[in-house]
Write a protein that holds these residues in place. Sequence first.
Motif, mmCIF file in Angstrom:
data_model
loop_
_atom_site.group_PDB
_atom_site.id
_atom_site.type_symbol
_atom_site.label_atom_id
_atom_site.label_comp_id
_atom_site.label_asym_id
_atom_site.label_seq_id
_atom_site.Cartn_x
_atom_site.Cartn_y
_atom_site.Cartn_z
ATOM 1 N N LEU A 128 -0.403 7.418 -7.660
ATOM 2 C CA LEU A 128 -0.028 7.850 -9.007
ATOM 3 C C LEU A 128 1.044 6.938 -9.606
ATOM 4 O O LEU A 128 0.960 6.540 -10.787
ATOM 5 N N ILE A 129 2.058 6.607 -8.801
ATOM 6 C CA ILE A 129 3.132 5.734 -9.306
ATOM 7 C C ILE A 129 2.587 4.338 -9.614
ATOM 8 O O ILE A 129 2.951 3.728 -10.635
ATOM 9 N N ALA A 130 1.737 3.827 -8.745
ATOM 10 C CA ALA A 130 1.154 2.494 -8.989
ATOM 11 C C ALA A 130 0.324 2.495 -10.264
ATOM 12 O O ALA A 130 0.355 1.527 -11.049
ATOM 13 N N TRP A 131 -0.419 3.563 -10.501
ATOM 14 C CA TRP A 131 -1.250 3.654 -11.711
ATOM 15 C C TRP A 131 -0.382 3.697 -12.970
ATOM 16 O O TRP A 131 -0.713 3.087 -13.994
ATOM 17 N N VAL A 132 0.758 4.401 -12.894
ATOM 18 C CA VAL A 132 1.647 4.522 -14.056
ATOM 19 C C VAL A 132 2.411 3.228 -14.305
ATOM 20 O O VAL A 132 2.635 2.829 -15.467
ATOM 21 N N THR A 133 2.842 2.528 -13.257
ATOM 22 C CA THR A 133 3.726 1.356 -13.417
ATOM 23 C C THR A 133 2.975 0.024 -13.500
ATOM 24 O O THR A 133 3.605 -1.010 -13.729
ATOM 25 N N THR A 134 1.678 0.006 -13.309
ATOM 26 C CA THR A 134 0.919 -1.258 -13.373
ATOM 27 C C THR A 134 1.112 -1.978 -14.718
ATOM 28 O O THR A 134 1.339 -3.209 -14.739
ATOM 29 N N PRO A 135 1.073 -1.293 -15.872
ATOM 30 C CA PRO A 135 1.309 -1.994 -17.142
ATOM 31 C C PRO A 135 2.711 -2.597 -17.244
ATOM 32 O O PRO A 135 2.913 -3.615 -17.901
ATOM 33 N N ILE A 136 3.691 -1.962 -16.592
ATOM 34 C CA ILE A 136 5.060 -2.461 -16.661
ATOM 35 C C ILE A 136 5.194 -3.769 -15.894
ATOM 36 O O ILE A 136 5.843 -4.722 -16.357
ATOM 37 N N PHE A 137 4.604 -3.828 -14.706
ATOM 38 C CA PHE A 137 4.719 -5.021 -13.873
ATOM 39 C C PHE A 137 3.760 -6.133 -14.315
ATOM 40 O O PHE A 137 3.911 -7.284 -13.908
ATOM 41 N N GLN A 138 2.749 -5.769 -15.113
ATOM 42 C CA GLN A 138 1.761 -6.741 -15.578
ATOM 43 C C GLN A 138 1.124 -7.493 -14.401
ATOM 44 O O GLN A 138 1.004 -8.714 -14.405
ATOM 45 N N SER A 139 0.799 -6.725 -13.390
ATOM 46 C CA SER A 139 0.159 -7.270 -12.185
ATOM 47 C C SER A 139 -1.102 -6.466 -11.914
ATOM 48 O O SER A 139 -1.266 -5.336 -12.425
ATOM 49 N N PRO A 140 -2.023 -7.012 -11.114
ATOM 50 C CA PRO A 140 -3.225 -6.254 -10.746
ATOM 51 C C PRO A 140 -2.857 -4.918 -10.076
ATOM 52 O O PRO A 140 -1.869 -4.830 -9.325
ATOM 53 N N PHE A 141 -3.674 -3.906 -10.329
ATOM 54 C CA PHE A 141 -3.396 -2.567 -9.784
ATOM 55 C C PHE A 141 -3.294 -2.593 -8.253
ATOM 56 O O PHE A 141 -2.406 -1.958 -7.675
ATOM 57 N N TRP A 142 -4.217 -3.286 -7.597
ATOM 58 C CA TRP A 142 -4.220 -3.272 -6.129
ATOM 59 C C TRP A 142 -2.979 -3.940 -5.561
ATOM 60 O O TRP A 142 -2.481 -3.544 -4.512
ATOM 61 N N LEU A 143 -2.435 -4.928 -6.254
ATOM 62 C CA LEU A 143 -1.197 -5.554 -5.797
ATOM 63 C C LEU A 143 -0.021 -4.600 -5.942
ATOM 64 O O LEU A 143 0.809 -4.466 -5.045
ATOM 65 N N VAL A 144 0.038 -3.922 -7.080
ATOM 66 C CA VAL A 144 1.101 -2.934 -7.300
ATOM 67 C C VAL A 144 0.980 -1.782 -6.303
ATOM 68 O O VAL A 144 1.986 -1.295 -5.747
ATOM 69 N N LEU A 145 -0.245 -1.359 -6.038
ATOM 70 C CA LEU A 145 -0.462 -0.245 -5.096
ATOM 71 C C LEU A 145 -0.030 -0.633 -3.690
ATOM 72 O O LEU A 145 0.612 0.165 -2.991
ATOM 73 N N ARG A 146 -0.369 -1.855 -3.285
ATOM 74 C CA ARG A 146 0.020 -2.286 -1.947
ATOM 75 C C ARG A 146 1.537 -2.341 -1.806
ATOM 76 O O ARG A 146 2.095 -1.886 -0.804
ATOM 77 N N ARG A 147 2.193 -2.866 -2.813
ATOM 78 C CA ARG A 147 3.646 -2.961 -2.772
ATOM 79 C C ARG A 147 4.283 -1.565 -2.807
ATOM 80 O O ARG A 147 5.220 -1.261 -2.054
ATOM 81 N N THR A 148 3.771 -0.725 -3.681
ATOM 82 C CA THR A 148 4.318 0.637 -3.807
ATOM 83 C C THR A 148 4.131 1.434 -2.521
ATOM 84 O O THR A 148 5.026 2.170 -2.086
ATOM 85 N N THR A 149 2.956 1.285 -1.918
ATOM 86 C CA THR A 149 2.677 2.017 -0.677
ATOM 87 C C THR A 149 3.601 1.566 0.449
ATOM 88 O O THR A 149 4.117 2.397 1.218
ATOM 89 N N PHE A 150 3.841 0.273 0.552
ATOM 90 C CA PHE A 150 4.737 -0.238 1.593
ATOM 91 C C PHE A 150 6.143 0.322 1.407
ATOM 92 O O PHE A 150 6.771 0.817 2.353
ATOM 93 N N ILE A 151 6.647 0.244 0.175
ATOM 94 C CA ILE A 151 7.999 0.760 -0.086
ATOM 95 C C ILE A 151 8.077 2.256 0.187
ATOM 96 O O ILE A 151 9.043 2.758 0.782
ATOM 97 N N ALA A 152 7.046 2.991 -0.219
ATOM 98 C CA ALA A 152 7.039 4.446 -0.028
ATOM 99 C C ALA A 152 7.025 4.816 1.456
ATOM 100 O O ALA A 152 7.708 5.762 1.878
ATOM 101 N N MET A 153 6.278 4.082 2.265
ATOM 102 C CA MET A 153 6.217 4.389 3.693
ATOM 103 C C MET A 153 7.543 4.106 4.386
ATOM 104 O O MET A 153 7.972 4.836 5.275
ATOM 105 N N VAL A 154 8.212 2.996 3.972
ATOM 106 C CA VAL A 154 9.530 2.696 4.544
ATOM 107 C C VAL A 154 10.520 3.805 4.191
ATOM 108 O O VAL A 154 11.307 4.266 5.034
ATOM 109 N N MET A 155 10.456 4.280 2.956
ATOM 110 C CA MET A 155 11.367 5.349 2.523
ATOM 111 C C MET A 155 11.024 6.682 3.199
ATOM 112 O O MET A 155 11.922 7.475 3.487
ATOM 113 N N LEU A 156 9.761 6.911 3.453
ATOM 114 C CA LEU A 156 9.378 8.117 4.187
ATOM 115 C C LEU A 156 9.937 8.086 5.598
ATOM 116 O O LEU A 156 10.454 9.100 6.106
#
Length: 358
Positions: free
Chosen positions: A29-57
């Motif tokens: 959900l966060i990757a889908w919302v922030t993809t326009p802000i980063f102006q990067s491909p969705f899958w790249l944003v999702l991969r980065r977001t997922t990595f950060i989220a797992m470290v924080m978990l």
Amino acid sequence: MKTATPNKPHWPALPRPRQIVVVLIISVLIAWVTTPIFQSPFWLVLRRTTFIAMVMLLAFTVSGTWRLQWMPRWIPRWLVQVLAICFLAPFASLAAYVAIAGNFMNFIKANNLLSGFATSTIFAIFFGSIVAVVAINREGKQRERADRLQLELEKNALEREVLDARLRLLQAQIEPHFLFNTLANVQALVEVGSENAAPVLRHLIAYLRAAMPRLNDADATLENEMQLVSAYLEIMHMRMPDRLQFELKLAPELNSLRFPAMALLTLVENAVRHGIDPGTESGHIEVGGRQDASSGMVTLWVTDTGIGMAETAVPGTGLANVRARLQAYFGKDASVDLHEQTPHGLRVELIFHPGAKA
């Protein structure tokens, strides 16, 4: 011989599968919302977001499980978890962007990556703190419910133990009371040289052989109880055939009803000992029971045409125990009522609802 390998316990510092699934959904959900802000491909944003989220978990679960030796005990657990997330958010974002750049130097030289790193860090701290607070609040409520449930289970178990102990005590008081009174009746026949002494003694032995295994029967039914009542009254009838007649009137649908062993028998024994025996005229005892079809209330009764109850009479141990055991089985609303009969005699009624809980 092979020994069974014990199951390895779950390490509490590791995230649970349910937590991982929830974090993955939030990451999408966060990757889908922030993809326009980063102006990067969705899958790249999702991969980065997922990595950060797992470290924080991982930071969330580890900080919630471990408490450092130097950390004051007055610092709340939730604050430690939120601070751990905020502390690791920049490092998780840095690791994600360095991986994208290939090495740290390339990351430093790329201005777009530096701005993305700053934005990712802010988002990680913002969304991570919100999700952590919601999760902590939810865990707190679940822990409270679990504590209340455990307390209720312990309370019920304790009440059950107290009730069982009370029933055993009351029944232990009744059993010798009944046995000694019955033996006293046999003794009276022997002392007067009655010809019925030997037959009554034989019937008493047969009766005790049938009754003793049921004295501690927690699953006794009204059918069992009426069998004992019938056997007892047969013995008393042999002792005084011209002075005692009896009748049993239990509704057939009550035969399987669970009932405290020897409670009804105690009332019958009282009717013989205190009602029929002291009198000089012939007497009649009726034992019966019925259930009201509309209310479901059960009424059992023991009536006798004996001398009745004197005005100064005080209820004995047997009657008090019957009332206590009845309420222990069927709740505090169960009652034992005494009514004078006309022209003389006594009627004892046990009134209770079989579905009531003690």
